[in-house]
Design a protein around this motif. Sequence first.
Motif, PDB file in Angstrom:
ATOM      1  N   LEU A 248       0.839  -1.189   0.000  1.00 19.66           N
ATOM      2  CA  LEU A 248       0.000   0.000   0.000  1.00 19.66           C
ATOM      3  C   LEU A 248       0.877   1.242   0.000  1.00 19.66           C
ATOM      4  CD1 LEU A 248      -2.686  -1.032   2.652  1.00 19.66           C
ATOM      5  CD2 LEU A 248      -2.908  -1.093   0.159  1.00 19.66           C
ATOM      6  N   GLY A 249       0.407   2.313  -0.622  1.00 20.16           N
ATOM      7  CA  GLY A 249       1.185   3.536  -0.699  1.00 20.16           C
ATOM      8  C   GLY A 249       0.428   4.729  -0.164  1.00 20.16           C
ATOM      9  N   GLY A 250       1.056   5.902  -0.252  1.00 20.18           N
ATOM     10  CA  GLY A 250       0.427   7.128   0.208  1.00 20.18           C
ATOM     11  C   GLY A 250       0.094   7.085   1.688  1.00 20.18           C
ATOM     12  N   THR A 251      -1.092   7.616   2.014  1.00 21.11           N
ATOM     13  CA  THR A 251      -1.503   7.643   3.418  1.00 21.11           C
ATOM     14  C   THR A 251      -1.748   6.246   3.972  1.00 21.11           C
ATOM     15  OG1 THR A 251      -3.813   7.915   2.751  1.00 21.11           O
ATOM     16  CG2 THR A 251      -2.544   9.919   3.182  1.00 21.11           C
ATOM     17  N   ASN A 252      -1.923   5.262   3.087  1.00 22.79           N
ATOM     18  CA  ASN A 252      -2.187   3.887   3.531  1.00 22.79           C
ATOM     19  C   ASN A 252      -0.912   3.074   3.723  1.00 22.79           C
ATOM     20  OD1 ASN A 252      -5.064   4.140   3.457  1.00 22.79           O
ATOM     21  ND2 ASN A 252      -4.973   3.966   1.217  1.00 22.79           N
ATOM     22  N   ALA A 253       0.231   3.656   3.376  1.00 19.30           N
ATOM     23  CA  ALA A 253       1.489   2.917   3.514  1.00 19.30           C
ATOM     24  C   ALA A 253       1.709   2.522   4.966  1.00 19.30           C
ATOM     25  CB  ALA A 253       2.648   3.772   3.024  1.00 19.30           C
ATOM     26  N   GLU A 254       2.108   1.281   5.167  1.00 16.28           N
ATOM     27  CA  GLU A 254       2.379   0.801   6.519  1.00 16.28           C
ATOM     28  C   GLU A 254       3.368  -0.355   6.440  1.00 16.28           C
ATOM     29  OE1 GLU A 254       0.079  -0.874  10.496  1.00 16.28           O
ATOM     30  OE2 GLU A 254      -1.070   0.179   8.950  1.00 16.28           O
ATOM     31  N   TYR A 255       4.634  -0.020   6.603  1.00 14.96           N
ATOM     32  CA  TYR A 255       5.650  -1.075   6.643  1.00 14.96           C
ATOM     33  C   TYR A 255       6.789  -0.645   7.557  1.00 14.96           C
ATOM     34  CZ  TYR A 255       8.487   1.374   3.015  1.00 14.96           C
ATOM     35  OH  TYR A 255       9.238   2.267   2.287  1.00 14.96           O
ATOM     36  N   PHE A 256       7.545  -1.607   8.013  1.00 14.66           N
ATOM     37  CA  PHE A 256       8.581  -1.341   9.005  1.00 14.66           C
ATOM     38  C   PHE A 256       9.672  -2.389   8.898  1.00 14.66           C
ATOM     39  CE2 PHE A 256       5.549  -4.267  10.823  1.00 14.66           C
ATOM     40  CZ  PHE A 256       6.342  -5.230  11.438  1.00 14.66           C
ATOM     41  N   LEU A 257      10.838  -2.079   9.431  1.00 14.84           N
ATOM     42  CA  LEU A 257      11.926  -3.038   9.597  1.00 14.84           C
ATOM     43  C   LEU A 257      12.183  -3.202  11.088  1.00 14.84           C
ATOM     44  CD1 LEU A 257      14.353  -1.963   6.737  1.00 14.84           C
ATOM     45  CD2 LEU A 257      12.853  -3.967   6.799  1.00 14.84           C
ATOM     46  N   LYS A 258      12.237  -4.456  11.528  1.00 17.38           N
ATOM     47  CA  LYS A 258      12.326  -4.752  12.966  1.00 17.38           C
ATOM     48  C   LYS A 258      13.724  -5.204  13.387  1.00 17.38           C
ATOM     49  CE  LYS A 258      10.281  -5.479  17.016  1.00 17.38           C
ATOM     50  NZ  LYS A 258       9.306  -6.584  17.161  1.00 17.38           N
ATOM     51  N   SER A 259      14.454  -5.857  12.480  1.00 17.88           N
ATOM     52  CA  SER A 259      15.745  -6.438  12.863  1.00 17.88           C
ATOM     53  C   SER A 259      16.675  -6.428  11.661  1.00 17.88           C
ATOM     54  CB  SER A 259      15.542  -7.872  13.377  1.00 17.88           C
ATOM     55  OG  SER A 259      16.769  -8.476  13.739  1.00 17.88           O
ATOM     56  N   VAL A 260      17.990  -6.269  11.930  1.00 15.67           N
ATOM     57  CA  VAL A 260      18.976  -6.260  10.849  1.00 15.67           C
ATOM     58  C   VAL A 260      20.219  -7.014  11.297  1.00 15.67           C
ATOM     59  CG1 VAL A 260      20.007  -4.058  11.570  1.00 15.67           C
ATOM     60  CG2 VAL A 260      20.205  -4.800   9.182  1.00 15.67           C
ATOM     61  N   SER A 261      20.867  -7.690  10.339  1.00 10.77           N
ATOM     62  CA  SER A 261      22.110  -8.401  10.605  1.00 10.77           C
ATOM     63  C   SER A 261      23.050  -8.184   9.430  1.00 10.77           C
ATOM     64  CB  SER A 261      21.844  -9.901  10.808  1.00 10.77           C
ATOM     65  OG  SER A 261      23.035 -10.596  11.094  1.00 10.77           O
ATOM     66  N   CYS A 262      24.268  -7.700   9.724  1.00 11.69           N
ATOM     67  CA  CYS A 262      25.247  -7.370   8.687  1.00 11.69           C
ATOM     68  C   CYS A 262      26.532  -8.151   8.925  1.00 11.69           C
ATOM     69  CB  CYS A 262      25.554  -5.876   8.688  1.00 11.69           C
ATOM     70  SG  CYS A 262      24.117  -4.814   8.407  1.00 11.69           S
ATOM     71  N   PRO A 263      26.751  -9.267   8.232  1.00  6.55           N
ATOM     72  CA  PRO A 263      27.979 -10.033   8.428  1.00  6.55           C
ATOM     73  C   PRO A 263      29.205  -9.401   7.792  1.00  6.55           C
ATOM     74  CG  PRO A 263      26.612 -11.084   6.769  1.00  6.55           C
ATOM     75  CD  PRO A 263      25.800  -9.957   7.345  1.00  6.55           C
ATOM     76  N   GLY A 264      29.029  -8.420   6.902  1.00  5.26           N
ATOM     77  CA  GLY A 264      30.153  -7.758   6.261  1.00  5.26           C
ATOM     78  C   GLY A 264      29.752  -6.397   5.748  1.00  5.26           C
ATOM     79  N   VAL A 265      30.749  -5.561   5.461  1.00  4.92           N
ATOM     80  CA  VAL A 265      30.470  -4.241   4.911  1.00  4.92           C
ATOM     81  C   VAL A 265      29.725  -4.396   3.588  1.00  4.92           C
ATOM     82  CG1 VAL A 265      31.510  -2.143   3.979  1.00  4.92           C
ATOM     83  CG2 VAL A 265      32.443  -3.190   6.045  1.00  4.92           C
ATOM     84  N   GLY A 266      28.591  -3.707   3.455  1.00  2.21           N
ATOM     85  CA  GLY A 266      27.789  -3.796   2.236  1.00  2.21           C
ATOM     86  C   GLY A 266      26.970  -5.056   2.108  1.00  2.21           C
ATOM     87  N   ASP A 267      26.884  -5.840   3.187  1.00  2.98           N
ATOM     88  CA  ASP A 267      26.151  -7.111   3.159  1.00  2.98           C
ATOM     89  C   ASP A 267      25.237  -7.168   4.384  1.00  2.98           C
ATOM     90  OD1 ASP A 267      25.238  -9.704   2.971  1.00  2.98           O
ATOM     91  OD2 ASP A 267      27.155 -10.633   3.464  1.00  2.98           O
TER      92      ASP A 267
END
Length: 761
Positions: A184-203
């Motif tokens: 969904l976009g505009g006023t209805n957009a609803e998304y999120f990022l909860k967790s991240v893992s980076c084993p290397g630079v740029g990865d």
Amino acid sequence: MSKGVQAGNRRGGSGRVTPSKLRRSAVIAVDGVLALGTGALAGLFATGPAAAQAPNPGWTGIQGPLPSAPDGPGTNPSATFNSENCISAVTCVAAGSYADGSNVGHGLLDVLSGGSWSSVEAPLPSNGDDTSDASLSSVSCANAGWCVAVGEYTDMSGGRDGLVETYAGGRWTATQAPVPSDALGGTNAEYFLKSVSCPGVGDCTAVGGYKNPSGGLGLVDSLSGGSWSTQPAPTSPGAAGSTHVSLDGVSCPAVGGCAATGVFENASSHIESEVLAQAVAGGAWAAQDAPLPSDTLPPATQESELLSVSCATGFCEAAGIYAGTGSNESPLLDRLAGGVWSTTPPPPLPDNVGSGSNHAGAVLAVSCAFDGCVAVGTYVDSGGGRRPLAETVSSTGAVSAAEGPQPGDAASGSSTNGNFTAVSCLSMTDCVAGGDYRNTVATNRVALLDNLSGGTWSTVPAPVPSTAGTGAAAQSDIGAVSCSSRGACDAAGTVWDPGGNHLPLLESYTPPEGYWNDASDGGIFSYGSAVFHGSMGGQHLNAPMVGMAETPGPGGYWEVGSDGGIFTFGNAVFHGSTGSLRLNAPIVGMAGTPDGGGYWLVATDGGIFNYGDAGFYGSAGSIHLNKPIVGMAPTPDGHGYWLVASDGGIFTYGDAVFHGSAGSIPLNKPVVGMASDASGFGYWLVASDGGIFTYGDAGFLGSRGGQPLNKPIVGMMSSFDGAGYWLVASDGGIFGYGDTGFYGSAGSLHLNAPVVGGTPS
């Protein structure tokens, strides 16, 4: 076959040291007469011109800084840290949120660098609305200069978008997280990022959730080749048709793929868990319903949720809650090994767990190291109170439970209310867990910090800054913990001031220092916090020992011979050796990876042999050298290494940066070793006369150059914070500079064989 062989050291054979040989390695050395803390002083502890007092081990607490602009904090900033990641004792990032004077939430990023903390408001992408809420939920650093934090923000149309913050070159930049085309976009957009893992630079891999016209789906965003891509997360069979699906956690080990955990709402409107695995980096994801113990309630009433996942080389562990027989809350532990997820039968609980409806517990966070995992949470005791819970899971999946101790002012009986919410482990016997507990002063909830050392838990009252409230106003908690490979740990949370305003809290742990020295006959000498786990002293060796390396924490070490034979002690794991290969040149040293899951060997011709999760980043094995290689040092993140030659020449591989060398200057004596500082942005070289050469941000703290020595220097070791170093002589003498402590030496002992080096605990 080791890639080091492919780099110019052509050899044949397996090189494996037999298990029986490894078992025999536990015999104590004849000359390894355990020389402990107050050991011999003939090496005479020498202090250099920049000598300082060794730091006192233990916890210290400060009020974390808050940004002053563009949106300064309100009187009550409601500050909280949701995640923290430390690459070393001197490099950490904590991520969360705070409120400005209009009570608008902003992303909070605090960075530890150069010995002090600084704070910035998380910038927003160009479509961000700075007058609406934003927050950060997770941060992951690939090295001291590159990190990614993720969360969510409000855009100018009023929609909620995923947020990516990238730290590089000393500054943060914001990116709108990509989302699948059906979002969904505009006023209805609803998304999120909860967790991240980076084993290397740029990865990096980040997970969360988004909404499309049919409902909510899991989201996977990936960074590779300098750009982010996105995909809907696959759904497990149980989640098919569900309109409420999201991913909560992801972990990507140094090698291999990733594991993720998620939740969905089943047909009976109950929450269930799913697990995902990516078999190889960059490959396809596969999802399945989270496996559950046999006493789980029927699907119509089933409730389960996996809240955290952590991976080490070869396995992952996910931790959470499920509804067992009697509808009780029970700890849930699922393991990924060999590409297959399996569940632990109902995990054990401590002996003082309650019965009936009080037979309950949950694990909320998990941390895995090379030898196993520890999951932490809370359980109900026989008096109806809640106590901190720690579940230790070995690399083979065996589980044991322990009560986390609480300080002496903890409430008792049904008023007991302690829990762990975060944990970070260097090994499964060396961890820090954080959370909070209820004390007897107006039943306040205050920060809890427990240390697991050598398999035993202990607790200390979490120190708070002078700005904290006292008495009935004393409240605090810990929400994130991160430990680096040298034993230093940091924790982040919230502390209340006398007016009840919520301020950021940062805690730092200084580990006890120590070191091991090893002799050419395999004898081991341990000092300070370094624990003696055995040696090869007094046993027949095919070749003399030339070096050693430690596992994270004082739990174990490897010894290596000039033929590349590897001998393991304590919790050190055998990953391979060149012991039965024909070598073009002898081995002169080794280094362990920061996570303890592997090691490198280096030969005098510059050949590199890598084992376990130690990556091959190149070697000097096929090039002409002016002088032989005499040592190596890994970068703090384990994604590179330096080699040093006896003329002071430096060779860099992976993310190791060249800061200078002594290769073109005349030397009074040959270089015999090197060490990198804690930041990874500098290194020292040491010559056999004790002369020190500094490069990058490694400071000169003193040397033995120009002073008489009973025996030549054979190596050096840096302190955990990079503010000091020890020099090691062949007679076992120890010379300390900077903030190092003196814990003993073999300098006045009669040795059966000369000391060849050492490693700090």
